[in-house]
Design an enzyme around this catalytic site. Structure first.
Site, short mmCIF file in Angstrom:
data_model
loop_
_atom_site.label_atom_id
_atom_site.label_comp_id
_atom_site.label_asym_id
_atom_site.label_seq_id
_atom_site.Cartn_x
_atom_site.Cartn_y
_atom_site.Cartn_z
CD GLN A 1 8.13 -3.98 8.14
OE1 GLN A 1 7.90 -3.62 9.00
NE2 GLN A 1 8.15 -3.06 6.67
CD GLU A 2 7.22 -7.72 2.28
OE1 GLU A 2 6.72 -7.10 1.48
OE2 GLU A 2 8.47 -8.88 1.77
#
Length: 745
Positions: free
Chosen positions: A604-605
């Site tokens: 996600q990051e």
């Protein structure tokens, strides 16, 4: 120099290995001479190729440094023979074309208007030959723009005009240079057709005007500006048009520069008026709070231009941000009067009202809240209705009035279908089951939550994220693509070499160029096959990027690759710490963080880009701030030197998982709170928990997270975690833990 040293060390190691392998094979030759001889020859050839490649890499890097120094000292031509010999030694090296390109660019930088014409023509021919030799290469557009730079440096106006008829220059400097060249050429032509000359000049000036209108500042445009102005091109209407563009961009410096151009105008009655209006715009940008005085003092009249109305309309949201959100009894009436005075359209009035409601949405004034709710029902703007729904969720009040106020499009969102079903659960359990069942066959957080609601015993651990089986993509090296792979191999080898040199940004540019410029026949299938190849090469960020370009949403394994899997195993394994005068202790820094959760956070990051860097300076796979990394390293007794460490995958993963462990100690086994804190900060999570006051169920807490980014972040991370559990064949995958699902927030 670092790469040269690494290459030299590798050369020595591989040479030693080569002798060792040859000696070993020679010993075995007594027993199996034929097989041993073939193995030795193969091994020798492999080592020779690798040694050659390493030597060429070192040569390539040295050539770059030599050319950089030569440009700085303005002596590129003095050693041209040396550079060409170095380039010739790079035969079969993936970046030989880059080396040639770098050499030609160095030569271009040394060209000026005193350079002999024959040298300029020779260089031009070399660039054109490169374009002809590699017509589909990633660097082609760069070479084409290099020709513009060459002609500009040589002050070759005729060449510029001729070349611009085939290729469009892509920088402002080049575009202005071409226009100057065309203007100069037309003024020196001894043509008897004055009408034709006038039309040509008009075309040049018209194109210049478009550039002037679209940019705050243009390079080297003095002659063009003077010609344009002399022909009456600079009208008040065009000044206002440009001023609107600059004001909309909040470009105070651009407006100041525009104001200085007024000094070039003489004998125009509106100069003073225009200057005053430009000054008003600069003031509104610098001090948005001044809108109150401005709007009340200068209502729209015949003497005021549309520019001032535009400024009032555009400034209103900026002005609202200067007012405290919790001001006493905020009312829209004064601004409605402004809107009337300035003759706002219905659409403009609606935008003002939405901006006002958003600014004071959470204001606790009872009269405002009553007015707000009535306006939301009347306006039927989904952005406001959804915000009101979230408020109703955390206040645990009736959702149905707000669900009914959604548009048809809003009703179809997974989130609101879920909440509609939950809202009617007591009155129509059958309809609720139907909605949740249909939702559970889709992909995402709310479908996973619907599956958990339908099967509370296992919390929906049989959820298959919207598809019955995993789709496995064949690599571009598969027999299916036997005819295609050789065509794509040179570009893939360039990408591989750039990544070896840690030039991940350049590699990604070529990757996207490759995928986006594939032939239309089976284009998506080839993109997917290339993405699979990327994952096989451990180019995980490119594999994810390729799956997005290909819109391969059903290929979960491409979207969620097993990136750096062994590093997570190392980072999450309990470590024994030996402390002075004490027995070894087992570090608990990461024992409760699952591998799949840590990987979900990373995906996600950064989408697996090890060199990702945010505007807030968060870095690397797990997007750590240097301050967080330094503090975590100290707490967990992990190595950390400086910010550059965060771009190293293992370092980043060690620190990122250690920080997750710290958050887990505060919020045990609760990924919702851990992920929220990781994204928005612990202080905000504590604030949200205090607001919830132990009254919200899990789904209610997630839906009412105030930050759009954090809300989506949490939902994605939990979904990715479950996907990774399934992809890693976890025996009993978990959608939600007891600590997440059963507690009140």
């Amino acid at each position: 120099m670092r790469y040269f040293k690494q290459a030299s060390i590798s050369l020595l190691m591989l040479t030693a290995l080569s002798f060792s392998a040859l000696g070993s094979h020679a010993h075995k030759a007594e027993r199996k001479p034929n097989l041993s001889h073939e193995q030795a020859e193969w091994s020798k050839a492999q080592h020779a190729d690798e040694l050659k490649h390493l030597a060429q890499r070192a040569t390539f890097l040295q050539l770059e440094n030599l050319l950089k120094s030569a440009v700085k000292n303005n002596n590129v031509s003095d050693n041209a023979e040396l550079y060409l010999k170095l380039i010739d030694s790079l035969k079969d090296y993936p970046l030989k074309t880059d080396a040639m390109s770098t050499y030609l660019e160095a030569r271009i930088k040394s060209v000026n208007q005193d350079t002999p014409a024959e040298d300029i023509n020779a260089l031009k021919q070399e660039i054109e030959q490169l374009i002809q030799q590699y017509p589909a290469h990633f660097l082609r557009s760069r070479w084409e723009q290099n020709l513009f730079t060459l002609l500009i440096n040589a002050n070759d106006t005729e060449g510029l005009v001729h070349y611009a008829q085939r290729i469009t220059p892509n920088t402002l400097e080049m575009q202005i240079a071409v226009l100057n060249a065309e203007l100069q050429q037309e003024s020196t032509n001894n043509t008897t057709d004055k009408k034709q000359a006038s039309n040509a000049n008009t075309n040049v000036i018209s194109r210049y005007e478009q550039l002037w209108l679209a940019n705050s500042k243009l390079p080297n445009d003095a002659q063009l500006w003077a010609t344009w102005y002399a022909r009456g091109g600079r009208t008040a209407a065009k000044i206002y048009q440009k001023a609107e563009m600059l004001f909309a961009k909040n470009d105070e410096n651009g407006l100041a520069l525009l104001a200085t151009e007024l000094h070039r105008m003489t004998g125009e009655n509106e100069d003073e008026k225009i200057a005053a209006q430009l000054q008003l715009l600069q003031t509104l940008i610098k001090t948005p709070a001044s809108l109150a005085e401005f709007a009340a003092r200068l209502p729209l009249t015949e003497n005021n231009t549309a520019l001032l109305k535009f400024a009032v309309v555009q400034s209103f949201p900026r002005y609202l941000r200067t007012l405290p959100e919790n001001m006493k009894d905020p009312g829209f009436a004064p601004y409605a009067q402004w809107a009337k005075d300035w003759q706002l359209t219905d659409t403009e009035m609606l935008e003002w009202e939405i901006a006002f409601l958003n600014r004071f949405f959470d204001n606790e004034s009872p009269s405002f809240q009553q007015w707000r709710d009535a306006e939301i029902i009347k306006l039927k703007a989904d952005s406001l209705t959804e915000r009101r729904l979230r408020m109703a969720i955390w206040q645990k009040t009736d959702l149905m009035p707000w669900l009914n106020a959604l548009s048809d499009e809003g009703h179809q969102k997974q989130e609101w279908r879920y909440w509609f079903a939950k809202t009617i659960a007591k009155s129509d359990s059958q309809k609720t089951t139907e909605i949740w069942t249909a939702l559970s066959h889709e992909r995402g957080f709310y479908p996973m939550l619907a599956a958990a609601k339908l099967d509370p015993q296992t919390r929906g651990n049989r959820y298959h994220f919207g598809q019955p089986q995993l789709l496995v993509a064949p690599s571009i090296t598969d027999e299916t693509w036997a005819d295609e792979f050789p065509k794509l191999k040179p570009a893939l080898e360039e990408i591989a070499e750039l990544r070896q040199l840690d030039r991940l940004g350049a590699a990604k540019q070529r990757w996207r160029f490759l995928l986006e410029n594939l032939p239309t026949d089976q284009k998506k299938e080839k993109q997917i096959a290339l993405s699979q190849y990327a994952n096989q090469q451990n180019w995980f960020d490119l594999g994810v990027d390729g799956s997005i370009i290909a819109k391969a949403f059903d290929h979960i394994q491409l979207r969620l690759p097993m990136a750096y899997s062994h590093y997570y195993d190392i980072a999450l394994k309990p470590r024994r710490l030996t402390l002075s005068k004490r027995k070894p202790q087992v570090s608990q820094n990461a024992t409760s963080i699952s591998k799949t959760f840590a990987m979900a956070i990373s995906r996600q990051e950064s989408a697996w880009n090890p060199q990702a860097q945010s505007s807030a300076n968060a870095r690397g796979l797990m997007q750590l701030l240097p301050s967080t990394a330094k503090a975590t390293a100290s707490h967990a007794k992990l190595p950390y030197t400086d910010e550059a460490d965060l771009f190293k995958p293992l370092n980043n993963i060690l620190l990122g998982t250690a920080y997750l462990a710290e958050l887990n100690a505060k919020y045990p086994n609760n990924r919702i709170l851990i992920a929220s804190a990781y994204n928005a900060g612990e202080h905000r999570v504590e604030k949200w928990l205090a607001r919830a006051n132990g009254k919200l169920e899990m789904d209610e807490f997630v839906a009412s997270i105030p930050f759009y980014e954090t809300r989506g972040y949490v939902q994605n991370v939990l979904t990715y975690d479950f996907y990774y559990q399934r992809l890693q064949n976890k025996e009993d995958p978990q959608t939600f833990s007891n600590e997440e699902y059963d507690r009140l927030y």
